[in-house]
Design a protein around this motif. Sequence first.
Motif, short mmCIF file in Angstrom:
data_model
loop_
_atom_site.label_atom_id
_atom_site.label_comp_id
_atom_site.label_asym_id
_atom_site.label_seq_id
_atom_site.Cartn_x
_atom_site.Cartn_y
_atom_site.Cartn_z
N ALA A 158 123.12 115.98 30.58
CA ALA A 158 123.52 115.23 31.78
C ALA A 158 122.58 114.05 31.99
N ARG A 159 123.16 112.98 32.51
CA ARG A 159 122.41 111.74 32.76
C ARG A 159 122.13 111.65 34.26
N ILE A 160 120.88 111.32 34.60
CA ILE A 160 120.52 111.10 36.00
C ILE A 160 120.78 109.64 36.31
N PRO A 161 121.70 109.34 37.24
CA PRO A 161 122.04 107.94 37.50
C PRO A 161 120.92 107.18 38.22
N GLY A 162 120.94 105.89 38.11
CA GLY A 162 119.90 105.05 38.69
C GLY A 162 119.70 105.25 40.18
N ARG A 163 120.78 105.54 40.91
CA ARG A 163 120.65 105.72 42.36
C ARG A 163 119.85 106.96 42.72
N MET A 164 119.66 107.89 41.76
CA MET A 164 118.89 109.11 42.03
C MET A 164 117.48 109.05 41.46
N GLN A 165 117.25 108.19 40.47
CA GLN A 165 115.94 108.11 39.84
C GLN A 165 114.88 107.71 40.86
N LYS A 166 113.75 108.32 40.81
CA LYS A 166 112.61 108.05 41.67
C LYS A 166 112.85 108.42 43.13
N ARG A 167 114.06 108.85 43.48
CA ARG A 167 114.36 109.28 44.85
C ARG A 167 114.55 110.79 44.92
N VAL A 168 115.15 111.34 43.87
CA VAL A 168 115.45 112.77 43.82
C VAL A 168 114.77 113.34 42.59
N TRP A 169 113.84 114.27 42.80
CA TRP A 169 113.14 114.87 41.67
C TRP A 169 113.88 116.10 41.21
N ILE A 170 114.24 116.13 39.94
CA ILE A 170 114.98 117.25 39.37
C ILE A 170 114.07 118.00 38.42
N ARG A 171 114.05 119.33 38.55
CA ARG A 171 113.20 120.18 37.71
C ARG A 171 114.05 121.28 37.08
N GLU A 172 113.46 122.00 36.12
CA GLU A 172 114.15 123.14 35.52
C GLU A 172 114.48 124.17 36.59
N ASP A 173 115.61 124.83 36.41
CA ASP A 173 116.14 125.87 37.31
C ASP A 173 116.71 125.32 38.61
N ASP A 174 116.74 123.99 38.81
CA ASP A 174 117.42 123.44 39.98
C ASP A 174 118.92 123.60 39.81
N VAL A 175 119.62 123.73 40.93
CA VAL A 175 121.08 123.75 40.91
C VAL A 175 121.55 122.34 41.21
N VAL A 176 122.43 121.83 40.36
CA VAL A 176 122.96 120.47 40.53
C VAL A 176 124.47 120.49 40.45
N LEU A 177 125.07 119.41 40.86
CA LEU A 177 126.51 119.21 40.74
C LEU A 177 126.69 118.13 39.68
N VAL A 178 127.48 118.42 38.65
CA VAL A 178 127.68 117.45 37.58
C VAL A 178 129.15 117.10 37.45
N SER A 179 129.40 115.93 36.91
CA SER A 179 130.74 115.44 36.64
C SER A 179 130.87 115.21 35.14
N PRO A 180 131.55 116.14 34.40
CA PRO A 180 131.67 115.97 32.95
C PRO A 180 132.43 114.69 32.59
N TRP A 181 132.02 114.09 31.48
CA TRP A 181 132.70 112.87 31.02
C TRP A 181 134.08 113.23 30.49
N ASP A 182 135.06 112.37 30.76
CA ASP A 182 136.42 112.60 30.28
C ASP A 182 136.51 112.49 28.77
N TRP A 183 135.77 111.55 28.19
CA TRP A 183 135.92 111.23 26.77
C TRP A 183 134.93 111.97 25.89
N GLN A 184 133.97 112.69 26.45
CA GLN A 184 132.96 113.39 25.66
C GLN A 184 132.52 114.61 26.46
#
Length: 95
Positions: free
Chosen positions: A43-69
């Motif tokens: 999963a890719r962390i989008p620019g709007r979340m970088q440096k604002r939201v810290w993500i670590r192992e075992d965190d629960v996140v909501l992801v949007s799978p890519w349609d083409w991959q």
Amino acid sequence: MSDGGSQTGLRMPEEDELFAVVTGMLGANRIEVRCMDGTDRTARIPGRMQKRVWIREDDVVLVSPWDWQDEKADVEWRYDKADADRLREEGHVQD
């Protein structure tokens, strides 16, 4: 406990989103997640979340799978510890 009203205030997945648990940090704004559909994705962390939201192992996140991959996704949301515990209690997220 009610059968659906207990999710007030908690962001739930829309039709193209999935709950996921962070399993590894890859660097370069990428993480490894295990989605609740049984698929491991990068999963890719989008620019709007970088440096604002810290993500670590075992965190629960909501992801949007890519349609083409299907093995890749974008992170849409990170749940704080209290919300993640509540999602686990309600059975939405399995470790």
